[in-house]
Structure formats: C-alpha cells, structure tokens
Design a protein around this motif. Structure first.
Motif, PDB file in Angstrom:
ATOM      1  N   LYS A  77       1.448  16.619  -5.595  1.00 18.46           N
ATOM      2  CA  LYS A  77       2.411  15.869  -4.788  1.00 18.46           C
ATOM      3  C   LYS A  77       2.143  14.388  -4.967  1.00 18.46           C
ATOM      4  CE  LYS A  77       3.361  19.143  -1.213  1.00 18.46           C
ATOM      5  NZ  LYS A  77       4.021  19.316   0.021  1.00 18.46           N
ATOM      6  N   MET A  78       3.207  13.604  -4.940  1.00 17.02           N
ATOM      7  CA  MET A  78       3.061  12.158  -4.968  1.00 17.02           C
ATOM      8  C   MET A  78       2.913  11.671  -3.533  1.00 17.02           C
ATOM      9  SD  MET A  78       2.949  11.370  -8.087  1.00 17.02           S
ATOM     10  CE  MET A  78       3.066   9.603  -8.109  1.00 17.02           C
ATOM     11  N   VAL A  79       1.880  10.873  -3.293  1.00 18.48           N
ATOM     12  CA  VAL A  79       1.629  10.335  -1.954  1.00 18.48           C
ATOM     13  C   VAL A  79       1.487   8.823  -2.047  1.00 18.48           C
ATOM     14  CG1 VAL A  79       0.505  12.463  -1.183  1.00 18.48           C
ATOM     15  CG2 VAL A  79      -0.888  10.601  -2.112  1.00 18.48           C
ATOM     16  N   ASN A  80       1.670   8.160  -0.922  1.00 20.27           N
ATOM     17  CA  ASN A  80       1.511   6.702  -0.913  1.00 20.27           C
ATOM     18  C   ASN A  80       0.040   6.324  -0.770  1.00 20.27           C
ATOM     19  OD1 ASN A  80       0.750   6.346   1.887  1.00 20.27           O
ATOM     20  ND2 ASN A  80       2.900   6.495   2.481  1.00 20.27           N
ATOM     21  N   GLY A  81      -0.217   5.029  -0.870  1.00 18.76           N
ATOM     22  CA  GLY A  81      -1.582   4.526  -0.852  1.00 18.76           C
ATOM     23  C   GLY A  81      -2.349   4.813   0.422  1.00 18.76           C
ATOM     24  N   PHE A  82      -1.673   4.777   1.578  1.00 19.37           N
ATOM     25  CA  PHE A  82      -2.370   5.057   2.832  1.00 19.37           C
ATOM     26  C   PHE A  82      -2.886   6.497   2.852  1.00 19.37           C
ATOM     27  CE2 PHE A  82      -0.049   1.404   4.877  1.00 19.37           C
ATOM     28  CZ  PHE A  82      -1.175   0.686   5.224  1.00 19.37           C
ATOM     29  N   VAL A  83      -2.057   7.431   2.390  1.00 22.78           N
ATOM     30  CA  VAL A  83      -2.462   8.834   2.356  1.00 22.78           C
ATOM     31  C   VAL A  83      -3.615   9.009   1.369  1.00 22.78           C
ATOM     32  CG1 VAL A  83      -1.733  11.186   1.797  1.00 22.78           C
ATOM     33  CG2 VAL A  83      -0.193   9.674   3.084  1.00 22.78           C
ATOM     34  N   ALA A  84      -3.498   8.394   0.197  1.00 24.04           N
ATOM     35  CA  ALA A  84      -4.543   8.518  -0.822  1.00 24.04           C
ATOM     36  C   ALA A  84      -5.871   7.948  -0.325  1.00 24.04           C
ATOM     37  CB  ALA A  84      -4.108   7.818  -2.108  1.00 24.04           C
TER      38      ALA A  84
ATOM     39  N   LEU B  30      -2.005  18.670   3.286  1.00 24.84           N
ATOM     40  CA  LEU B  30      -1.431  17.457   2.722  1.00 24.84           C
ATOM     41  C   LEU B  30      -0.083  17.121   3.353  1.00 24.84           C
ATOM     42  CD1 LEU B  30      -1.832  15.131   0.815  1.00 24.84           C
ATOM     43  CD2 LEU B  30      -0.903  16.542  -1.040  1.00 24.84           C
ATOM     44  N   ASP B  31       0.767  18.110   3.590  1.00 23.32           N
ATOM     45  CA  ASP B  31       2.068  17.845   4.217  1.00 23.32           C
ATOM     46  C   ASP B  31       1.904  17.271   5.625  1.00 23.32           C
ATOM     47  OD1 ASP B  31       3.582  18.601   2.027  1.00 23.32           O
ATOM     48  OD2 ASP B  31       3.764  20.693   2.693  1.00 23.32           O
ATOM     49  N   ALA B  32       0.930  17.775   6.369  1.00 23.94           N
ATOM     50  CA  ALA B  32       0.667  17.258   7.716  1.00 23.94           C
ATOM     51  C   ALA B  32       0.150  15.826   7.640  1.00 23.94           C
ATOM     52  CB  ALA B  32      -0.325  18.152   8.446  1.00 23.94           C
ATOM     53  N   LEU B  33      -0.655  15.545   6.642  1.00 25.22           N
ATOM     54  CA  LEU B  33      -1.192  14.201   6.449  1.00 25.22           C
ATOM     55  C   LEU B  33      -0.071  13.221   6.109  1.00 25.22           C
ATOM     56  CD1 LEU B  33      -3.883  12.673   6.398  1.00 25.22           C
ATOM     57  CD2 LEU B  33      -4.079  13.254   3.990  1.00 25.22           C
ATOM     58  N   ILE B  34       0.829  13.637   5.250  1.00 22.33           N
ATOM     59  CA  ILE B  34       1.978  12.796   4.878  1.00 22.33           C
ATOM     60  C   ILE B  34       2.844  12.524   6.105  1.00 22.33           C
ATOM     61  CG2 ILE B  34       4.124  12.766   3.536  1.00 22.33           C
ATOM     62  CD1 ILE B  34       2.536  14.379   1.360  1.00 22.33           C
ATOM     63  N   GLU B  35       3.075  13.547   6.897  1.00 18.98           N
ATOM     64  CA  GLU B  35       3.878  13.408   8.121  1.00 18.98           C
ATOM     65  C   GLU B  35       3.201  12.471   9.122  1.00 18.98           C
ATOM     66  OE1 GLU B  35       5.240  16.370  11.653  1.00 18.98           O
ATOM     67  OE2 GLU B  35       5.522  17.115   9.595  1.00 18.98           O
ATOM     68  N   LEU B  36       1.880  12.622   9.280  1.00 14.75           N
ATOM     69  CA  LEU B  36       1.134  11.766  10.202  1.00 14.75           C
ATOM     70  C   LEU B  36       1.175  10.309   9.742  1.00 14.75           C
ATOM     71  CD1 LEU B  36      -0.685  11.338  12.665  1.00 14.75           C
ATOM     72  CD2 LEU B  36      -2.641  11.979  11.211  1.00 14.75           C
ATOM     73  N   GLU B  37       1.049  10.081   8.438  1.00 14.56           N
ATOM     74  CA  GLU B  37       1.099   8.707   7.923  1.00 14.56           C
ATOM     75  C   GLU B  37       2.443   8.069   8.242  1.00 14.56           C
ATOM     76  OE1 GLU B  37       2.002   5.291   5.764  1.00 14.56           O
ATOM     77  OE2 GLU B  37       3.040   7.174   5.356  1.00 14.56           O
TER      78      GLU B  37
ATOM     79  N   ILE C 124       0.839  -1.200   0.000  1.00 10.47           N
ATOM     80  CA  ILE C 124       0.000   0.000   0.000  1.00 10.47           C
ATOM     81  C   ILE C 124       0.875   1.251   0.000  1.00 10.47           C
ATOM     82  CG2 ILE C 124      -1.696   1.346   1.332  1.00 10.47           C
ATOM     83  CD1 ILE C 124      -2.793  -1.427   2.314  1.00 10.47           C
ATOM     84  N   ARG C 125       1.955   1.225   0.763  1.00  7.35           N
ATOM     85  CA  ARG C 125       2.842   2.393   0.825  1.00  7.35           C
ATOM     86  C   ARG C 125       3.629   2.573  -0.466  1.00  7.35           C
ATOM     87  NH1 ARG C 125       6.514   3.739   4.637  1.00  7.35           N
ATOM     88  NH2 ARG C 125       5.535   5.706   5.156  1.00  7.35           N
ATOM     89  N   THR C 126       3.846   1.502  -1.220  1.00  2.41           N
ATOM     90  CA  THR C 126       4.583   1.588  -2.482  1.00  2.41           C
ATOM     91  C   THR C 126       3.721   2.195  -3.584  1.00  2.41           C
ATOM     92  OG1 THR C 126       5.918  -0.326  -1.870  1.00  2.41           O
ATOM     93  CG2 THR C 126       5.852   0.229  -4.199  1.00  2.41           C
ATOM     94  N   ALA C 127       2.423   1.994  -3.499  1.00  2.02           N
ATOM     95  CA  ALA C 127       1.513   2.568  -4.502  1.00  2.02           C
ATOM     96  C   ALA C 127       1.618   4.091  -4.443  1.00  2.02           C
ATOM     97  CB  ALA C 127       0.080   2.118  -4.231  1.00  2.02           C
ATOM     98  N   ARG C 128       1.683   4.725  -5.602  1.00  5.32           N
ATOM     99  CA  ARG C 128       1.850   6.184  -5.678  1.00  5.32           C
ATOM    100  C   ARG C 128       0.669   6.827  -6.387  1.00  5.32           C
ATOM    101  NH1 ARG C 128       4.776   6.600  -1.781  1.00  5.32           N
ATOM    102  NH2 ARG C 128       6.916   5.972  -1.872  1.00  5.32           N
ATOM    103  N   PHE C 129       0.218   7.944  -5.795  1.00  4.68           N
ATOM    104  CA  PHE C 129      -0.895   8.696  -6.337  1.00  4.68           C
ATOM    105  C   PHE C 129      -0.550  10.176  -6.294  1.00  4.68           C
ATOM    106  CE2 PHE C 129      -2.421   4.807  -4.483  1.00  4.68           C
ATOM    107  CZ  PHE C 129      -3.283   4.317  -5.452  1.00  4.68           C
ATOM    108  N   GLU C 130      -1.021  10.911  -7.256  1.00  7.93           N
ATOM    109  CA  GLU C 130      -0.774  12.346  -7.271  1.00  7.93           C
ATOM    110  C   GLU C 130      -1.974  13.076  -6.670  1.00  7.93           C
ATOM    111  OE1 GLU C 130       0.346  15.941 -10.344  1.00  7.93           O
ATOM    112  OE2 GLU C 130       0.677  13.862 -10.956  1.00  7.93           O
ATOM    113  N   LEU C 131      -1.688  13.857  -5.633  1.00 12.41           N
ATOM    114  CA  LEU C 131      -2.699  14.694  -4.994  1.00 12.41           C
ATOM    115  C   LEU C 131      -2.133  16.104  -4.866  1.00 12.41           C
ATOM    116  CD1 LEU C 131      -3.915  12.477  -1.994  1.00 12.41           C
ATOM    117  CD2 LEU C 131      -5.126  12.908  -4.111  1.00 12.41           C
ATOM    118  N   SER C 132      -2.837  17.074  -5.362  1.00 11.67           N
ATOM    119  CA  SER C 132      -2.397  18.474  -5.248  1.00 11.67           C
ATOM    120  C   SER C 132      -0.946  18.644  -5.683  1.00 11.67           C
ATOM    121  CB  SER C 132      -2.588  18.993  -3.819  1.00 11.67           C
ATOM    122  OG  SER C 132      -3.923  18.875  -3.426  1.00 11.67           O
TER     123      SER C 132
END
Length: 159
Positions: free
Chosen positions: A64-71, A85-92, A54-62
C-alpha cells in the motif's frame, strides 16, 4: 539600561512557539506530539507547509502507498507497529484533520508586535536556508535548553 534585542513577530526569518498542550491527543502526527504551539502567522504557515510536505511524501508499506506521517509512525512509534495498516491510515487522516482545526483556531500574536529575542516566554528558532532545506536553529538560551531537553528525551526513548 541594557538595550535588549527585539525581533518583529512578522519576521519570516524566525519561527516562534510557546510551550503548551494540544486540545486533542495525537499518536501519529509529529506536530501534535510536540508541545511547541505556533504563535505567529508565519510560523503557523510554516507548520502547515511542513505537514503538507510530509503527507505528500509516498512510501510503500505492505503493498500500500502511505504518506510520510504513516511511514514515520511505523518506524518510530511502537503503538503503531501493532496496528493494522488500514487503521493506521485512518487514524492519521483523523489526526491530520484535528490538528488542522486546532492550528486554525490558535490565538496568534499581533503581527505588529515585537518580542525580546532573549526572553523566556517563547521558543524562538532562527530559520536559515541551506541549499533547498530550511534549518531551524535555536536562537536563544531558553530555546537551546528546551531543544537539548527534547533531544535527550528522544535519545532516552530510543535506548
């Protein structure tokens, strides 16, 4: 006396969990949001592989490339939709590190043990390959009831 079907704890064809609580609170990591706690080495390995996938999967949001959990969180978790989004990435990342620590410190069943397939101490899923995907199928009535209750909670939350 009825001969109850037993399964070996180290059987790779089964995922075995107990119902429990994680030590940390999680908002994004779907593993940490579940109350299913792995109790076997094979199940623990499977959970870690699933998280890595899930973390290897990449998605573009705003932009930025994020992993599957963030998406996934941005689509299913109303709290995360209000976060930067940056706070969400950090929290993940923080949650991922915490769940790894918890997983690495779980008390697991002895690999030489056997447990009753139809008992009510553990959630037991039969793992079956379907092309390149592994399906988890509830293997006993206790797990079926738990699974159906969890699906109902998800349906209610979406309505």
């Amino acid at each position: 006396m009825v001969n109850e079907e037993m399964i070996n704890v180290n059987d790779i064809n089964y995922a075995i969990y107990k119902i429990g609580q994680w030590k940390n609170d999680y908002e994004i990591n779907q593993i940490g949001l579940s109350s299913e706690i792995p109790v076997t080495k094979n199940t623990l390995h499977h959970v870690k592989l699933s998280m890595a996938e899930i973390r290897t999967a990449r998605f573009e949001l705003s932009d930025k490339m994020v992993n599957g959990f963030v998406a996934i969180a941005t689509h299913l978790n109303p709290k995360s939709q209000d976060m930067e989004l940056d706070a969400l990435i950090e929290l993940e990342e923080k949650e991922y590190q915490n769940i790894l620590k918890e997983l690495d410190n779980l008390e697991l069943l002895d690999e030489d043990e056997s447990i009753p397939l139809n008992g009510e101490d553990y959630l037991i899923y039969k793992l079956e390959k379907d092309c390149h995907v592994t399906k988890s199928i509830p293997a006993n009535l206790y797990t079926i009831n738990y699974y159906n209750d969890e699906l109902k909670k998800i349906e209610d939350a979406l309505n």
